[in-house]
Design an enzyme around this catalytic site. Structure first.
Site, PDB file in Angstrom:
ATOM      1  N   GLU A  64       0.865  -1.177   0.000  1.00  0.00           N
ATOM      2  CA  GLU A  64       0.000   0.000   0.000  1.00  0.00           C
ATOM      3  C   GLU A  64       0.893   1.215   0.000  1.00  0.00           C
ATOM      4  O   GLU A  64       1.558   1.510   0.964  1.00  0.00           O
ATOM      5  CB  GLU A  64      -0.888  -0.004   1.244  1.00  0.00           C
ATOM      6  CG  GLU A  64      -1.796   1.173   1.346  1.00  0.00           C
ATOM      7  CD  GLU A  64      -2.961   1.084   0.400  1.00  0.00           C
ATOM      8  OE1 GLU A  64      -3.736   2.032   0.348  1.00  0.00           O
ATOM      9  OE2 GLU A  64      -3.114   0.070  -0.279  1.00  0.00           O
ATOM     10  N   LYS A 245       6.251   0.617  13.728  1.00  0.00           N
ATOM     11  CA  LYS A 245       6.130   2.081  13.758  1.00  0.00           C
ATOM     12  C   LYS A 245       4.673   2.515  13.626  1.00  0.00           C
ATOM     13  O   LYS A 245       3.851   1.805  13.045  1.00  0.00           O
ATOM     14  CB  LYS A 245       6.978   2.731  12.660  1.00  0.00           C
ATOM     15  CG  LYS A 245       6.601   2.333  11.240  1.00  0.00           C
ATOM     16  CD  LYS A 245       7.527   2.979  10.227  1.00  0.00           C
ATOM     17  CE  LYS A 245       7.118   2.617   8.808  1.00  0.00           C
ATOM     18  NZ  LYS A 245       5.818   3.146   8.411  1.00  0.00           N
ATOM     19  N   LYS A 274       6.838   1.416   3.702  1.00  0.00           N
ATOM     20  CA  LYS A 274       5.507   1.186   4.259  1.00  0.00           C
ATOM     21  C   LYS A 274       4.782   2.511   4.468  1.00  0.00           C
ATOM     22  O   LYS A 274       5.394   3.571   4.535  1.00  0.00           O
ATOM     23  CB  LYS A 274       5.606   0.439   5.602  1.00  0.00           C
ATOM     24  CG  LYS A 274       6.222  -0.957   5.472  1.00  0.00           C
ATOM     25  CD  LYS A 274       5.308  -1.901   4.715  1.00  0.00           C
ATOM     26  CE  LYS A 274       5.940  -3.269   4.547  1.00  0.00           C
ATOM     27  NZ  LYS A 274       6.957  -3.329   3.489  1.00  0.00           N
ATOM     28  N   ASP A 275       3.467   2.419   4.605  1.00  0.00           N
ATOM     29  CA  ASP A 275       2.607   3.591   4.737  1.00  0.00           C
ATOM     30  C   ASP A 275       3.013   4.472   5.903  1.00  0.00           C
ATOM     31  O   ASP A 275       3.552   4.010   6.900  1.00  0.00           O
ATOM     32  CB  ASP A 275       1.149   3.175   4.994  1.00  0.00           C
ATOM     33  CG  ASP A 275       0.673   2.119   4.027  1.00  0.00           C
ATOM     34  OD1 ASP A 275       1.420   1.792   3.099  1.00  0.00           O
ATOM     35  OD2 ASP A 275      -0.448   1.647   4.208  1.00  0.00           O
ATOM     36  N   LYS A 276       2.693   5.752   5.786  1.00  0.00           N
ATOM     37  CA  LYS A 276       2.854   6.647   6.917  1.00  0.00           C
ATOM     38  C   LYS A 276       1.640   6.549   7.829  1.00  0.00           C
ATOM     39  O   LYS A 276       1.762   6.223   9.004  1.00  0.00           O
ATOM     40  CB  LYS A 276       3.040   8.101   6.463  1.00  0.00           C
ATOM     41  CG  LYS A 276       3.104   9.053   7.659  1.00  0.00           C
ATOM     42  CD  LYS A 276       3.267  10.499   7.238  1.00  0.00           C
ATOM     43  CE  LYS A 276       3.304  11.380   8.488  1.00  0.00           C
ATOM     44  NZ  LYS A 276       3.474  12.810   8.163  1.00  0.00           N
TER      45      LYS A 276
END
Length: 649
Positions: A64, A245, A274-276
């Site tokens: 994603e 995270k 990876k997504d924020k």
């Protein structure tokens, strides 16, 4: 769907109006371009350099790709910060070719990422194992010569004295640590001070015929700096760990680790970004950084946790993963039990159209693929204007917005850059571009090159994705959801090479393949096209933008696209779902890895409550978008504007 009337290509907004104050390309840049010269080649990464590669074909390593929004703005809307009015200039799915569905069930509403904790992404490693944070214990370092930990070497009293010295920052005072004649013991004390108090320097001196270690505030001698913490003999070079995270993108997390450890980000490597706006779990390797030092970072912030430490001979590399596993809560779900069952069963059994999601194209009034199109046309001035153009109808961060406004009115890059806070200068695209304009003057190619290469590539890949989405929608409208003669599939090469090659289906092949095997190309100079009407569709779409499909190589190497192949339908694995009710939108509805470590109990599923949530879980291969899978369930627009509207309602 095969009988549906062909939709026309969505109209695109016009490029920005040209200001009376023009930027001109220097004669030197024009000459270089005419000769086909390229920017200086990037050296291969070494220890201390960036180890984070790029994907030249535009395929992300994350399932994603929330981090792809390089046009400014956020892909999701916080429940606590709902905009007063929905931005009417933001893109909709139909603007980027996302029009079709596989399933025939009636759609329903659900809010995607009302809270970032509603979106949990766990990496799936190359062996197919879902990565989880299960402990923060230090590893058994059997391969290395046994050595006491830094905490054990220094006494409690000595550590208190050193902490006081560190806090005082007084270079005129010193702390003496009593040591014996054992050289090995003194070496261990020096290493412990270096590891636990990196801003202090230590040296062995004699006081009254006895050796003591004298510690002062400030960096150590040049000899000490050259002689970094000695890596134990026999220990593999890389510390492998799991990074958990929250609401932090991968690069920001890596930069935080590097800053706290006083090393460069290039000491770390990972398999995918990876997504924020999510909670994510992934693997990372660190070059010659001890697990003790990494574990100590857990004391500094709650935004990440490091654990599952081990030592390994090899670093991770981009792409060394088999996918991502998602656990997602869709809040305020309006679907009936029958609708939810139909939507989830269809996703599990038939999959979803593998569109590039809205994050690929940015979330502001300036789409990323417009910048990419300008770069492919070598319209450097237009690309710069698109990046620095003020965002109409959208709330922007104060400093960035002011810089954009100032530059747009004056074209004074130096003045605009001076308005940018120094801490933001290297972190955002606008700051990097303004800095490039100041450094390179009229050389606009050089100015754009000041933007990180991966970001510039993301712009042109966004345009590739725009074309792909539109062509695939048209293919499904015209021919439906079965393979046809002339479609492409990937097959093993006859020469035995690992990389697959595209094969054109014949009548005899049709019984051996399904729609899940069919791939369509991202246009480029090293791909073939379907041998039916779709080949002409590619040519037509590119020609509308004055690009020649047969002459797609670019004078600037970074913008020369070789192309790639992408499956048009993807079926997730490990697909399951459940429904729960709730009253408070602030209460988490699923357990994270950190929650489990902290001993928290899972939220109890309830049949009572004013609101209903659908929790879905599935695994996707790399380069696919979970939001496109959710779209197939909900049959609602996943764009940020529409999700914001659902939030306000």
């Amino acid at each position: 769907m095969a009988d549906m009337e062909q939709e026309k290509r969505p109209a695109e907004p016009e490029p920005p109006e040209k200001s009376a104050k023009k930027i001109k390309i220097s004669e030197e840049s024009e000459v270089a371009s005419a000769k086909g010269e390229e920017p200086p080649a990037h050296k291969k990464p070494e220890v201390g350099d960036e180890l984070f590669g790029d994907d030249a074909q535009g395929n992300e390593d994350s399932g994603e790709a929330e981090t792809e929004d390089h046009s400014g703005g956020s892909t999701s809307v916080s429940a606590q910060k709902v905009p007063s009015r929905v931005n009417r200039l933001a893109q909709k799915e139909t603007d980027v070719g996302i029009t079709e569905y596989i399933s025939k069930h009636e759609g329903f509403s659900g809010i995607i990422k009302q809270r970032y904790s509603d979106f949990l992404v766990r990496e799936v490693d190359v062996h197919g194992k879902i990565v989880q944070l299960t402990n923060t214990a230090l590893p058994v370092d059997s391969g290395a010569e046994a050595a006491p930990s830094a905490d054990d070497v220094l006494s409690k009293e000595d550590k208190q004295k050193l902490e006081g010295l560190l806090e005082s920052k007084d270079k005129s005072t010193a702390v003496d640590i009593q040591v014996g004649e054992d050289k090995q013991q003194r070496t261990q004390v020096h290493h412990a001070i270096k590891e636990l108090f990196s801003e202090l320097q230590s040296e062995t001196v004699e006081v009254g015929n006895k050796k003591v270690i004298r510690v002062k505030y400030g960096k150590g001698s040049q000899a000490r700096e050259r002689n970094k913490f000695k890596w134990p003999k026999g220990r593999p070079d890389y510390c492998h760990f799991v990074l958990y995270k929250e609401n932090l993108d991968t690069m920001d997390a890596i930069n935080m680790l590097a800053m706290n450890l006083r090393v460069r980000p290039g000491f770390f490597a990972y398999a995918g970004t990876k997504d924020k706006r999510a909670i994510t779990v992934q693997e990372v390797t660190a070059y010659r950084i001890a697990a003790e030092r990494l574990c100590d970072l857990n004391k500094h912030t709650s935004r990440y946790v490091l654990g599952n430490f081990s030592y390994t001979e090899q670093p991770l590399k981009l792409g060394l993963l088999s996918g991502n596993h998602f656990t997602i809560v869709l809040r305020n779900c309006t679907g009936s039990p029958e609708q939810i069952e139909a939507g989830m069963t269809s996703l599990r059994d038939y999959g979803f159209i593998n569109y590039f999601g809205m994050q690929r194209f940015g979330t502001t009034s300036v789409p990323s693929h417009h910048v990419g199109r300008a770069l492919l046309h070598s319209k450097w001035e237009e690309a710069i204007e698109l990046i620095l153009k003020p965002r109409e109808g959208e709330h922007q961060e104060g400093a960035v917005s002011a810089c954009r406004d100032f530059w747009w009115k004056t074209r004074d890059a130096k003045g605009a850059l001076e308005m940018m806070p120094r801490r933001n200068m290297s972190k955002n695209i606008e700051g990097r571009l303004l800095e490039g304009l100041v450094k390179n003057g009229k050389d606009l190619v050089g100015a754009l090159s000041n933007i990180p290469r991966n970001t510039r590539l993301m712009y042109v890949h966004s345009y590739q994705s725009f074309i792909w989405n539109n062509i695939v929608s048209r293919r499904l409208q015209e021919y439906g959801f079965k393979p046809i003669v002339g479609d492409l599939v990937l097959a093993e090469r006859e020469d035995g090479a690992q990389r697959s090659e595209a094969k054109v289906l014949t009548e005899e092949d049709l019984g051996n393949y399904t729609i899940h095997d069919v791939v369509f190309p991202l246009f480029g100079y090293d791909v073939i096209y379907p041998k039916h009407k779709a080949e002409e569709w590619y040519r037509e779409m590119l020609s509308v933008d004055q690009l020649d499909m047969d002459n797609i190589r670019h004078k600037v190497k970074d913008y020369s696209l070789s192309g790639a192949y992408r499956k048009i339908i993807v079926k997730p694995t490990n697909c399951k779902w459940s429904v729960m009710c709730y009253d408070d939108v602030k209460i988490p509805l699923m357990l994270t890895d950190k929650d489990v470590l902290d001993g928290k109990e899972a939220p109890l599923a309830s049949s009572e409550g004013k609101m209903k949530a659908l929790q879905v879980e599935f695994t996707l291969p790399p380069s696919t978008y979970a939001t496109m899978a959710l779209r197939e369930i909900l049959k609602t627009d996943t764009s940020s504007g529409h999700q914001a509207l659902l939030n306000t309602q």
